[in-house]
Enzyme design. Structure first.
Site: not given
Length: 649
Positions: A416, A453, A513
């Site tokens: 991430h 992500d 997203n």
């Protein structure tokens, strides 16, 4: 009037007609008398009244945790604070002998016709006979609702609802709503006891909740898009499925960040069910999750996924814990794998801050500049690398990475990257550290899956660096370089990388997203095309569905991110053949085509083609002769995607 407000189950008039309790509020009120079970509110007559014996404890505060909406089979989260006669305040979790608890079920309050996730506030008793959550919905229904969608007209004696009785359903502090509670509010009474064990008429309090909602339905079916329009049944026994998802930690699921989302839909008690159902519905062999809260991992993900046959590894970010809902917690990355398919060989944590402390002084020799860089670059982000051995598929050539039991080995990376939009340099630095670490992996020729992500769009420097092996010197993301770090950094790597979605679909997912403030692609499943073939990807929801409740998260989609799913298989043939080393691959780069006939040239061009990333003459990803745009790379990106049933993948 054609508008009638829903009956509120209680109030000062015990069943007065008025607005029903709002779906996202839990109302707490002091108690005066317990002789009536209908009312949801009352008033305190005073703890020091001469007319009443003072109880051993007084209820000072009672509320649902952040006003959550109760969900079937999920314990209603309540907080109760008491004060004893000595003035000491404490939270009671059900062990205090000086109070008793009572749960009651109220009358049915139908949901809004247009917004089933919202409680109705208005009922049309003259035309449509439906319920609505607002004046706007009522007018929309009145003017536009087709007659075949109208409700049934009630009998004349049913129009005016009688005062509904509240029925006792529980006598402990904890309560899990049942199917019988759906569309009904609940009331939670906290009743102090006197010395003789009788109920005290003073010092108590009640909470009235919104209506109970059913446990989330089974996850929606997502079709798979195959690579090249062909699927060989022989691959069914060889393929494995990978799922990546930022699940949105409860720490960050606040009303200020997501004001458009219903408060109860933001609650972890609701979202955790939806998340788990989606994880189970995809039946992936490997799952990589970001923003997994430590307590959620321990209490929910690990035990629930263990029942489904998964083993998990969690690594939290290197940040100070945050005080959240009465305790300190942190979030990080969680990787899960099916124990029937894979066995864990090793684990490695890529601590970006720890690496930065060493590397930044090599890049910036000046002590002051290095200190400044260290301060900017240390953000607590991490990557979790897990090396897995395939228990089903054995290697067929000595050049393939082999595990202790003779199976293919795979390095699954879960990361991430920093979120801050103004820190493109930090994101690129973290991506650089990750790739430099992966280059030093102990097993030769080990395939990579880098999921996560990345907080970077397809036009970002991070994406370009991963995809091409270098970054253009005039890239916009390099302009903001407050530490002078990017100018000194050698942004080149020789690891062949491609993404599952662009490989199968010719482009990345349109959205991973989707919020009010940002809509775009930030999440990817990267893989080694010289060792792995991507067979299919899951279809991502289109914008029409994502904006049904303004944006994500919503009552049906529990995260602000969309999950990505891809199916892979290992190349069977050795990574290099003398035939193609003699120049038959005209692109100068590995085609990455699937085994068999898919893509035309089949095994000879795909699994058996040359590996240009290990040949003399440098990295084709750097000089531009390697991976290029879709359609120009000799088969790495294949058009003509076809849809087929998800159960085959």
């Amino acid at each position: 009037s054609s508008i009638k407000r829903s009956v509120r189950g209680g109030g000062p008039g015990r069943g007065a007609v008025g607005p029903s309790p709002r779906h996202n509020d839990a109302m707490a009120a002091p108690q005066r008398s317990r002789s009536n079970s209908r009312g949801s509110t009352g008033s305190r007559s005073g703890t020091g009244s001469d007319d009443y014996e003072e109880p051993a404890v007084t209820v000072m505060r009672a509320e649902l945790v952040r006003g959550h909406r109760p969900v079937v089979v999920s314990e209603v989260p309540v907080y109760v604070a008491l004060r004893d006669k000595d003035g000491r305040f404490f939270e009671d979790k059900g062990s205090c002998p000086s109070v008793r608890y009572r749960w009651l079920r109220g009358p049915v309050i139908k949901p809004c016709f247009f917004h089933p996730h919202k409680m109705s506030q208005i009922r049309d008793v003259a035309k449509t006979f439906q319920c609505f959550c607002s004046k706007e919905c009522f007018l929309r229904g009145w003017h536009n609702l087709p007659q075949h969608m109208w409700g049934c007209k009630p009998a004349d004696d049913e129009v005016e609802e009688p005062i509904a009785e509240w029925v006792e359903v529980g006598s402990t502090r904890s309560y899990c709503p049942s199917q019988q509670d759906i569309d009904r509010p609940l009331r939670f009474d906290i009743i102090p006891l006197l010395k003789d064990g009788k109920d005290s008429p003073i010092g108590g309090m009640s909470i009235t909740t919104g209506t109970v909602i059913p446990t989330p339905k089974e996850a929606r079916t997502r079709r798979m898009i195959s690579n090249g329009g062909t699927f060989n049944a022989e691959w069914l026994s060889k393929q494995f499925k990978v799922m990546n998802w930022n699940v949105l930690a409860d720490l960050y699921a606040t009303e200020s960040v997501y004001p458009y989302c219903e408060k109860w839909a933001l609650s972890w008690t609701w979202r955790k069910h939806l998340i788990l159902k989606e994880l189970k519905s995809m039946a992936a062999d490997i799952i990589t999750l970001q923003e997994v809260q430590k307590d959620a991992y321990d209490d929910w993900f690990r035990p629930q996924l263990a029942e489904a046959g998964y083993e998990g590894i969690f690594q939290q970010k290197k940040r100070d814990p945050i005080f959240h809902r009465g305790k300190y917690t942190a979030e990080g990355c969680g990787t899960f794998y099916k124990t029937t398919r894979f066995k864990r060989v090793d684990k490695h944590v890529v601590d970006y801050d720890k690496l930065t402390a060493t590397e930044v002084r090599c890049v910036l020799p000046d002590a002051a500049a290095a200190d400044k860089g260290l301060q900017r670059l240390s953000k607590g982000n991490i990557a979790l690398a897990v090396i897995l051995e395939d228990l089903h598929i054995k290697t067929t050539h000595n050049s393939q990475a082999t595990g202790p039991n003779g199976g293919h080995v795979l390095c699954v990376v879960n990361t991430h990257i920093l979120c801050d939009p103004g820190s493109a340099d930090v994101k690129l630095w973290q991506a650089h550290l990750l790739l430099q670490t992966l280059k030093q992996m102990p097993i030769t020729n080990m395939p990579l899956l880098i999921c996560g992500d990345f907080n970077s769009t397809p036009d970002s420097a991070v994406y370009e660096y991963l995809r091409r092996g270098s970054v253009r010197t005039d890239h916009e993301d390099l302009r903001n370089d407050p530490c002078g770090l990017m100018k000194q950094l050698n942004l080149r790597h020789a690891l062949p990388m491609a993404t599952a979605y662009e490989t199968c679909n010719g482009r990345e997912a349109q959205y991973t997203n989707y919020t009010e403030d940002f809509k775009g692609t930030l999440d990817y499943i990267w893989f080694s095309p010289d060792a792995l073939a991507v067979l299919a990807i899951s279809q991502v929801d289109d914008e029409e569905h994502l904006q049904q409740e303004t944006a994500l998260p919503s009552s049906t989609r529990p995260s602000d991110h969309v999950s990505l799913v891809a199916t892979f298989m290992f190349h069977d043939a050795p990574p290099e053949t003398s035939e193609n080393q003699n120049g038959q691959n005209s692109t100068g780069g590995r085609s990455g085509q699937l085994p068999g006939s898919l893509g035309g040239s089949g095994m000879s061009a795909g699994a058996g083609g040359p590996n240009p990333y290990h040949m003399g003459g440098g990295n084709p990803m750097v000089n531009g002769s390697g991976l290029t745009a879709p359609g120009n790379d000799g088969g790495l990106y294949m058009s003509g995607a076809a849809l087929y049933a998800a159960q085959y993948l």
